[in-house]
Scaffold this motif. Sequence first.
Motif, PDB file in Angstrom:
ATOM      1  N   MET A  20       0.827  -1.211   0.000  1.00  0.00           N
ATOM      2  CA  MET A  20       0.000   0.000   0.000  1.00  0.00           C
ATOM      3  C   MET A  20       0.863   1.263   0.000  1.00  0.00           C
ATOM      4  SD  MET A  20      -3.022   0.956   2.696  1.00  0.00           S
ATOM      5  CE  MET A  20      -3.832   2.537   2.661  1.00  0.00           C
ATOM      6  N   LYS A  21       2.165   1.126   0.298  1.00  0.00           N
ATOM      7  CA  LYS A  21       3.024   2.288   0.391  1.00  0.00           C
ATOM      8  C   LYS A  21       3.213   2.930  -0.975  1.00  0.00           C
ATOM      9  CE  LYS A  21       7.550   3.749   2.106  1.00  0.00           C
ATOM     10  NZ  LYS A  21       8.810   3.297   2.719  1.00  0.00           N
ATOM     11  N   ARG A  22       3.026   4.272  -1.024  1.00  0.00           N
ATOM     12  CA  ARG A  22       3.217   4.998  -2.278  1.00  0.00           C
ATOM     13  C   ARG A  22       4.693   5.089  -2.632  1.00  0.00           C
ATOM     14  NH1 ARG A  22      -0.181  10.475  -1.473  1.00  0.00           N
ATOM     15  NH2 ARG A  22       1.029  10.451   0.456  1.00  0.00           N
ATOM     16  N   SER A  23       4.987   5.012  -3.922  1.00  0.00           N
ATOM     17  CA  SER A  23       6.353   5.195  -4.391  1.00  0.00           C
ATOM     18  C   SER A  23       6.704   6.673  -4.461  1.00  0.00           C
ATOM     19  CB  SER A  23       6.533   4.577  -5.780  1.00  0.00           C
ATOM     20  OG  SER A  23       6.153   3.230  -5.805  1.00  0.00           O
ATOM     21  N   THR A  31       3.812   2.674  -7.339  1.00  0.00           N
ATOM     22  CA  THR A  31       2.522   2.641  -6.654  1.00  0.00           C
ATOM     23  C   THR A  31       2.128   4.086  -6.344  1.00  0.00           C
ATOM     24  OG1 THR A  31       2.991   0.502  -5.639  1.00  0.00           O
ATOM     25  CG2 THR A  31       1.256   1.837  -4.630  1.00  0.00           C
ATOM     26  N   TYR A  38       4.736  10.962  -4.876  1.00  0.00           N
ATOM     27  CA  TYR A  38       3.549  11.785  -5.061  1.00  0.00           C
ATOM     28  C   TYR A  38       3.288  11.915  -6.561  1.00  0.00           C
ATOM     29  CZ  TYR A  38       3.323  13.302  -0.174  1.00  0.00           C
ATOM     30  OH  TYR A  38       3.184  13.341   1.178  1.00  0.00           O
ATOM     31  N   ASP A  86      -3.209  14.227  -6.140  1.00  0.00           N
ATOM     32  CA  ASP A  86      -2.971  14.369  -4.702  1.00  0.00           C
ATOM     33  C   ASP A  86      -2.581  15.816  -4.462  1.00  0.00           C
ATOM     34  OD1 ASP A  86      -0.291  14.632  -5.410  1.00  0.00           O
ATOM     35  OD2 ASP A  86       0.251  12.584  -4.843  1.00  0.00           O
ATOM     36  N   GLN A 113      -5.898   3.591  -5.411  1.00  0.00           N
ATOM     37  CA  GLN A 113      -4.476   3.295  -5.549  1.00  0.00           C
ATOM     38  C   GLN A 113      -4.259   2.613  -6.893  1.00  0.00           C
ATOM     39  OE1 GLN A 113      -1.825   1.370  -2.392  1.00  0.00           O
ATOM     40  NE2 GLN A 113      -2.216  -0.340  -3.774  1.00  0.00           N
TER      41      GLN A 113
END
Length: 618
Positions: A1-4, A20, A6, A41, A71
């Motif tokens: 679930m961790k974003r790579s 991600t 922004y 975002d 996501q």
Amino acid sequence: MKRSLYCAEVTEKNIGQRLTLAGWMHARRDHGGVLFVDLRDRTGVVQVVFNPEAKDLFTQAEQLRSEFVIQVIGTVRPRPEGTKNPNLATGAVEVVAESLEVFNKAKTPAFEISEHNEASEDVRLKFRYLDLRRPPLQRNMILRHKVTHVVRDLLNREGFLELETPMLTRSTPEGARDFLVPSRMTPGHFYALPQSPQLFKQVLMVAGYDRYYQIARCFRDEDLRADRQLEFTQIDLEMSFIDEEDIMQLVERMVALAFKEGTGLDVKLPLQRMSYAESRRRFGSDRPDLRVEAELIDLTEAFRATGFERIRANVAAGGAVRGLIHKGGAAFSRKEIDDLTKYAQSVGAQGLAWLKVGENGAIESPIAKFLSDAEKTAVVSTAGAKTGDIVFVVSDKLKVAENVLGALRLHLWSQFIVKGKPPALNDQARFLWVTDFPLFDWSDEDKRWVSVHHPFTTPRPEDLETLSKLDPAEEVTNPNSILGTFRARAYDVVLNGTELGGGSIRIHDAETQRWVLALLGLSREDMQEKFGFLLDALESGAPPHGGLAIGLDRLVALMAGEDSIRDVIPFPKTARGTCLVSGAPGLADPKTLRELGLPQPGPKTVPAPQKSPTGTNA
């Protein structure tokens, strides 16, 4: 679930990478069976591509609606030639989706989440969590963060300590009404929310913490307007063993760093300086807008022996005549002049006289019949008026005449020169310090002298000896008192007609402090009741000290080009003092009221305004 990353951080350097990303579904477009989704975002948007070959994923993407929280996992590739968007940071790339997860569906928003929308302010404030998603508000909040960050960095490097002062304190007369908080443990007694950290930061100086700062929350129960909120934030600082120069030079560097970081503007240092007396004389204001070229003109002598009885009587009684020239104003229609007269009356004028200069020096004026040729010539000559100009004239008490023409000066500039569109900040930013404020000001409403800044500001050294010999009982209610001649070691920093902040060198000995409070009408008992802890502290070895506070909300609003500080505060109040998000203020639970010893609410009443003998805060 961790974003790579922004969204707006995805650029050509990420081509070929599997990322991600997460955020809100901003927009969706179907182009020939290929689905394009703009993922947003707080940093911006990136384009995500859903290909029809991945049927299940494509079908899932077709169900997306505006503001769904999602996501996406996918690979970055260059956009095809002819589809690049140079207006976007991510406009050269797109992400080919491999998976999609919907974290939360969203109902249709109350307004479009976009750069511009036409929703009313009340609707925007009610759905503030939606409004804060819009790029303009996001830029403002990020700007606010940047300003506080660079300010903290500078002050930390300069040896300041960030210390907190109490939010629950006691009510003291600092100008505006206090917000009161009932005490359950001491029935019938109340805390007050701080209007400023003024007294406590002075006590910190006595305690030896010689460089203090705080990004301070403050509260004032006063009527709201574009640059005023019930709760606000100020950059608050205090220093010991210094003078005005030390504080002003530090603040200049702080302001310059903030503007460079926030807007890219290079602020030329040192800032211009001007005394209060000069500012009032030239511009009719203690926070002059130097973008406006017109200045006030002293016409008192030109009218001293005039045949216009009302003006002659005013001058004989000690009043003043002030003028203001507007280039090309002879072309004003009678309706335009009538509108300007109404405006002048709305800011305190009894009337507005005028003289148009025509061909060959001919004067057109409704008061021309009362003036001799010599008086007309003197007015035109003193004003420096040329053919085609108009000279506006106000005769009244000096303060009133200056106030009226100071306001008219700005009104003429706004309406007829820049036509409601002032130059961008980066094109014209006129900073200055206004110094040497009066220590006291006579209040016609209260029939007494009040502080111009606050009662803890020290007088100029040359006034101290005279001040200590005065009899407070004789001076405090005497409008002709010598108190009106005393000057304070006070200073305000101004940008384009807006006060960014102000401060002063403080009184650091208890006896002088008591004397100033006595001249403001406080008895020894009142002093001890309201300011006893400060007086006791001053008697415990107080160093010379001074400080300043800058309104953070106002500073950021100016930097962002916003007309209202509401647009740089995450959750502001409306003009009626309500929070439309939470519904505050609201009724308290009856049980809570009983515990506090407070009565149940009855019919609505409007309290009478409470005035303080100590004047305004600074």
